[in-house]
Design a protein around this motif. Sequence first.
Motif, PDB file in Angstrom:
ATOM      1  N   VAL A   7     -12.070 -17.975 -33.504  1.00  0.00           N
ATOM      2  CA  VAL A   7     -11.335 -17.002 -34.304  1.00  0.00           C
ATOM      3  C   VAL A   7      -9.841 -17.335 -34.314  1.00  0.00           C
ATOM      4  CG1 VAL A   7     -10.804 -14.556 -34.614  1.00  0.00           C
ATOM      5  CG2 VAL A   7     -13.060 -15.240 -33.801  1.00  0.00           C
ATOM      6  N   SER A   8      -9.325 -17.863 -33.191  1.00  0.00           N
ATOM      7  CA  SER A   8      -7.920 -18.259 -33.122  1.00  0.00           C
ATOM      8  C   SER A   8      -7.621 -19.402 -34.072  1.00  0.00           C
ATOM      9  CB  SER A   8      -7.556 -18.665 -31.689  1.00  0.00           C
ATOM     10  OG  SER A   8      -7.600 -17.564 -30.821  1.00  0.00           O
ATOM     11  N   VAL A   9      -8.576 -20.316 -34.249  1.00  0.00           N
ATOM     12  CA  VAL A   9      -8.395 -21.399 -35.226  1.00  0.00           C
ATOM     13  C   VAL A   9      -8.257 -20.802 -36.625  1.00  0.00           C
ATOM     14  CG1 VAL A   9      -9.522 -23.362 -36.347  1.00  0.00           C
ATOM     15  CG2 VAL A   9      -9.546 -23.178 -33.859  1.00  0.00           C
ATOM     16  N   LEU A  10      -9.090 -19.807 -36.940  1.00  0.00           N
ATOM     17  CA  LEU A  10      -8.988 -19.118 -38.233  1.00  0.00           C
ATOM     18  C   LEU A  10      -7.613 -18.502 -38.397  1.00  0.00           C
ATOM     19  CD1 LEU A  10     -10.144 -17.714 -40.820  1.00  0.00           C
ATOM     20  CD2 LEU A  10     -10.926 -15.879 -39.320  1.00  0.00           C
ATOM     21  N   PHE A  23     -10.468  -8.482 -33.522  1.00  0.00           N
ATOM     22  CA  PHE A  23     -11.567  -9.066 -32.755  1.00  0.00           C
ATOM     23  C   PHE A  23     -11.050  -9.685 -31.459  1.00  0.00           C
ATOM     24  CE2 PHE A  23     -14.122 -12.685 -31.460  1.00  0.00           C
ATOM     25  CZ  PHE A  23     -15.394 -12.141 -31.401  1.00  0.00           C
ATOM     26  N   ILE A  24      -9.924 -10.386 -31.518  1.00  0.00           N
ATOM     27  CA  ILE A  24      -9.435 -11.110 -30.343  1.00  0.00           C
ATOM     28  C   ILE A  24      -8.842 -10.178 -29.302  1.00  0.00           C
ATOM     29  CG2 ILE A  24      -7.757 -12.824 -29.533  1.00  0.00           C
ATOM     30  CD1 ILE A  24      -8.018 -14.214 -32.216  1.00  0.00           C
ATOM     31  N   TYR A  25      -7.998  -9.231 -29.721  1.00  0.00           N
ATOM     32  CA  TYR A  25      -7.176  -8.506 -28.754  1.00  0.00           C
ATOM     33  C   TYR A  25      -7.586  -7.066 -28.481  1.00  0.00           C
ATOM     34  CZ  TYR A  25      -4.110 -12.493 -29.247  1.00  0.00           C
ATOM     35  OH  TYR A  25      -3.615 -13.769 -29.264  1.00  0.00           O
ATOM     36  N   LEU A  26      -8.460  -6.484 -29.286  1.00  0.00           N
ATOM     37  CA  LEU A  26      -8.785  -5.084 -29.062  1.00  0.00           C
ATOM     38  C   LEU A  26     -10.239  -4.836 -28.705  1.00  0.00           C
ATOM     39  CD1 LEU A  26      -6.622  -3.181 -31.694  1.00  0.00           C
ATOM     40  CD2 LEU A  26      -6.241  -3.452 -29.258  1.00  0.00           C
ATOM     41  N   ARG A  27     -10.967  -5.901 -28.336  1.00  0.00           N
ATOM     42  CA  ARG A  27     -12.300  -5.683 -27.786  1.00  0.00           C
ATOM     43  C   ARG A  27     -12.173  -5.273 -26.319  1.00  0.00           C
ATOM     44  NH1 ARG A  27     -15.305 -10.474 -27.420  1.00  0.00           N
ATOM     45  NH2 ARG A  27     -13.326 -11.577 -27.506  1.00  0.00           N
ATOM     46  N   PRO A  28     -13.045  -4.414 -25.812  1.00  0.00           N
ATOM     47  CA  PRO A  28     -12.954  -4.001 -24.409  1.00  0.00           C
ATOM     48  C   PRO A  28     -13.039  -5.167 -23.430  1.00  0.00           C
ATOM     49  CG  PRO A  28     -14.448  -2.563 -25.617  1.00  0.00           C
ATOM     50  CD  PRO A  28     -14.111  -3.684 -26.531  1.00  0.00           C
ATOM     51  N   THR A  29     -13.763  -6.237 -23.780  1.00  0.00           N
ATOM     52  CA  THR A  29     -13.936  -7.372 -22.865  1.00  0.00           C
ATOM     53  C   THR A  29     -13.024  -8.541 -23.222  1.00  0.00           C
ATOM     54  OG1 THR A  29     -15.728  -8.253 -24.244  1.00  0.00           O
ATOM     55  CG2 THR A  29     -16.354  -6.788 -22.439  1.00  0.00           C
ATOM     56  N   ALA A  30     -11.987  -8.290 -24.001  1.00  0.00           N
ATOM     57  CA  ALA A  30     -11.164  -9.392 -24.502  1.00  0.00           C
ATOM     58  C   ALA A  30     -10.542 -10.205 -23.390  1.00  0.00           C
ATOM     59  CB  ALA A  30     -10.064  -8.839 -25.417  1.00  0.00           C
ATOM     60  N   MET A  31     -10.077  -9.560 -22.319  1.00  0.00           N
ATOM     61  CA  MET A  31      -9.402 -10.279 -21.245  1.00  0.00           C
ATOM     62  C   MET A  31     -10.372 -11.029 -20.341  1.00  0.00           C
ATOM     63  SD  MET A  31      -6.121 -10.158 -21.305  1.00  0.00           S
ATOM     64  CE  MET A  31      -4.765  -9.264 -22.049  1.00  0.00           C
ATOM     65  N   HIS A  32     -11.651 -10.681 -20.373  1.00  0.00           N
ATOM     66  CA  HIS A  32     -12.596 -11.247 -19.418  1.00  0.00           C
ATOM     67  C   HIS A  32     -13.732 -12.018 -20.074  1.00  0.00           C
ATOM     68  CE1 HIS A  32     -10.535  -8.836 -16.398  1.00  0.00           C
ATOM     69  NE2 HIS A  32     -10.661  -7.794 -17.209  1.00  0.00           N
ATOM     70  N   SER A  33     -13.576 -12.362 -21.345  1.00  0.00           N
ATOM     71  CA  SER A  33     -14.612 -13.116 -22.040  1.00  0.00           C
ATOM     72  C   SER A  33     -14.504 -14.589 -21.698  1.00  0.00           C
ATOM     73  CB  SER A  33     -14.478 -12.919 -23.550  1.00  0.00           C
ATOM     74  OG  SER A  33     -13.284 -13.530 -24.007  1.00  0.00           O
ATOM     75  N   SER A  34     -15.477 -15.373 -22.153  1.00  0.00           N
ATOM     76  CA  SER A  34     -15.463 -16.810 -21.909  1.00  0.00           C
ATOM     77  C   SER A  34     -14.465 -17.526 -22.805  1.00  0.00           C
ATOM     78  CB  SER A  34     -16.863 -17.388 -22.160  1.00  0.00           C
ATOM     79  OG  SER A  34     -17.181 -17.262 -23.536  1.00  0.00           O
ATOM     80  N   PHE A  35     -13.926 -16.835 -23.778  1.00  0.00           N
ATOM     81  CA  PHE A  35     -12.907 -17.345 -24.702  1.00  0.00           C
ATOM     82  C   PHE A  35     -13.458 -18.348 -25.717  1.00  0.00           C
ATOM     83  CE2 PHE A  35     -10.549 -16.379 -20.746  1.00  0.00           C
ATOM     84  CZ  PHE A  35      -9.796 -15.324 -21.220  1.00  0.00           C
ATOM     85  N   SER A  36     -14.733 -18.707 -25.642  1.00  0.00           N
ATOM     86  CA  SER A  36     -15.269 -19.685 -26.590  1.00  0.00           C
ATOM     87  C   SER A  36     -15.203 -19.165 -28.016  1.00  0.00           C
ATOM     88  CB  SER A  36     -16.724 -20.023 -26.232  1.00  0.00           C
ATOM     89  OG  SER A  36     -16.789 -20.633 -24.966  1.00  0.00           O
ATOM     90  N   LEU A  37     -15.651 -17.914 -28.215  1.00  0.00           N
ATOM     91  CA  LEU A  37     -15.603 -17.332 -29.549  1.00  0.00           C
ATOM     92  C   LEU A  37     -14.166 -17.024 -29.949  1.00  0.00           C
ATOM     93  CD1 LEU A  37     -17.382 -16.516 -31.891  1.00  0.00           C
ATOM     94  CD2 LEU A  37     -17.662 -14.260 -30.850  1.00  0.00           C
ATOM     95  N   ASN A  38     -13.358 -16.624 -28.954  1.00  0.00           N
ATOM     96  CA  ASN A  38     -11.944 -16.368 -29.235  1.00  0.00           C
ATOM     97  C   ASN A  38     -11.254 -17.600 -29.795  1.00  0.00           C
ATOM     98  OD1 ASN A  38     -12.273 -13.821 -28.289  1.00  0.00           O
ATOM     99  ND2 ASN A  38     -10.697 -13.943 -26.715  1.00  0.00           N
ATOM    100  N   VAL A  82      -4.617 -21.595 -37.809  1.00  0.00           N
ATOM    101  CA  VAL A  82      -4.629 -22.807 -38.630  1.00  0.00           C
ATOM    102  C   VAL A  82      -5.006 -22.515 -40.078  1.00  0.00           C
ATOM    103  CG1 VAL A  82      -5.608 -25.118 -38.886  1.00  0.00           C
ATOM    104  CG2 VAL A  82      -5.219 -24.187 -36.593  1.00  0.00           C
ATOM    105  N   ILE A  83      -6.054 -21.716 -40.288  1.00  0.00           N
ATOM    106  CA  ILE A  83      -6.603 -21.543 -41.634  1.00  0.00           C
ATOM    107  C   ILE A  83      -5.876 -20.459 -42.434  1.00  0.00           C
ATOM    108  CG2 ILE A  83      -8.683 -20.994 -42.950  1.00  0.00           C
ATOM    109  CD1 ILE A  83     -10.318 -22.185 -40.660  1.00  0.00           C
ATOM    110  N   THR A  84      -5.640 -19.296 -41.819  1.00  0.00           N
ATOM    111  CA  THR A  84      -4.991 -18.198 -42.542  1.00  0.00           C
ATOM    112  C   THR A  84      -3.618 -18.571 -43.093  1.00  0.00           C
ATOM    113  OG1 THR A  84      -6.195 -16.569 -41.209  1.00  0.00           O
ATOM    114  CG2 THR A  84      -4.250 -15.791 -42.385  1.00  0.00           C
ATOM    115  N   PRO A  85      -2.751 -19.262 -42.334  1.00  0.00           N
ATOM    116  CA  PRO A  85      -1.455 -19.659 -42.909  1.00  0.00           C
ATOM    117  C   PRO A  85      -1.580 -20.565 -44.135  1.00  0.00           C
ATOM    118  CG  PRO A  85      -1.373 -19.822 -40.521  1.00  0.00           C
ATOM    119  CD  PRO A  85      -2.800 -19.575 -40.888  1.00  0.00           C
ATOM    120  N   VAL A  86      -2.711 -21.278 -44.256  1.00  0.00           N
ATOM    121  CA  VAL A  86      -2.949 -22.102 -45.450  1.00  0.00           C
ATOM    122  C   VAL A  86      -3.380 -21.217 -46.617  1.00  0.00           C
ATOM    123  CG1 VAL A  86      -4.289 -24.011 -46.410  1.00  0.00           C
ATOM    124  CG2 VAL A  86      -3.629 -24.049 -44.009  1.00  0.00           C
ATOM    125  N   LEU A  87      -4.190 -20.206 -46.329  1.00  0.00           N
ATOM    126  CA  LEU A  87      -4.729 -19.356 -47.390  1.00  0.00           C
ATOM    127  C   LEU A  87      -3.672 -18.484 -48.045  1.00  0.00           C
ATOM    128  CD1 LEU A  87      -8.074 -18.141 -45.734  1.00  0.00           C
ATOM    129  CD2 LEU A  87      -7.789 -19.925 -47.460  1.00  0.00           C
TER     130      LEU A  87
END
Length: 309
Positions: free
Chosen positions: A275-278, A257-272, A281-286
């Motif tokens: 997902v980056s927190v997931l 989702f973060i790196y292979l969307r066509p608009t990944a480099m030009h998005s507002s980064f809010s949703l990124n 921060v979260i995945t290494p705990v899981l």
Amino acid sequence: MDLNNCSRATEFILLGFPHIWGMNVTLFAVVLLLYILSIAGNGLIIVMVRLSHQLQKPMYFFLSNLSFLEMWYTTAVVPKMLANLVSAKTTICFYCCMAQSYFHFLFGITEFYILTLMSFDRYLAICQPLRYNTIMTPSVCYQLALCAWFGGFLTILLQTILVVRLPFCNSNVVNHFYCDIGPMLKIAGGNTELIEALGFLIAVAVILTSLLLTVVSYIFIISTILRIPSTSGRQRAFSTCASHLTVVSILYGAVLFIYLRPTAMHSSFSLNKAVSVLNTVITPVLNPFIYTIRNNEVKEALRKALGRY
């Protein structure tokens, strides 16, 4: 842009989460708790694999490598994130930012290589059981792990060097909670098309290639499992893969989702950022919980270790 006429930035401001003003202390407490759990859980897996005789197998050797990577992957980002949550000054020095970006991607890319090796290990164990011990010798496992680490080191090196050479003259505000390459390129001067193309190429080569190899391995694994005559045999074979398959699904889903969307480099980064927190921060705990809960050998080793005290 002419670097001679550019007053180059010596530090960056990490924007973080500007929309949660007033909840910083709560977020700090949650992230700190998750970080402690991540370090403790992954550290416990490393110790168990090191000390338990029944876990002296290639699968758990690669698992301990994965846990070590998870510890440093989250450490590259979370401590600075925590400091910024409770500080009015959210700056990071230029070279500190570049180092954070490099090590974050180094550990992340190496993690993909290790996960691919784990899927190859499961393929050999289930589909080629008679040849497994002769192929996956300790020396081969060490060589494969070393190749994964060295590959991670080289994969991101050129892109990092190119980013370091960019002029950052117009703005030094990075719209993220860590030095991710996408938000940094958005504020960089000069032509960034080559770096963006290189970043996309790396993402495709690393993520999609490792994912393809993992999928192919599991196609053969599932095909072999389905041919096992007994239900208990099928369940036992699948249980050795379930934890790895769960981790792969979570990690690849977030990173695709973060790196292979066509608009990944030009998005507002809010949703990124969410997902980056997931992912950070979260995945290494899981992961430690997934491998502990879904794996009978790890649970048994943990019970034996706790029974000694």
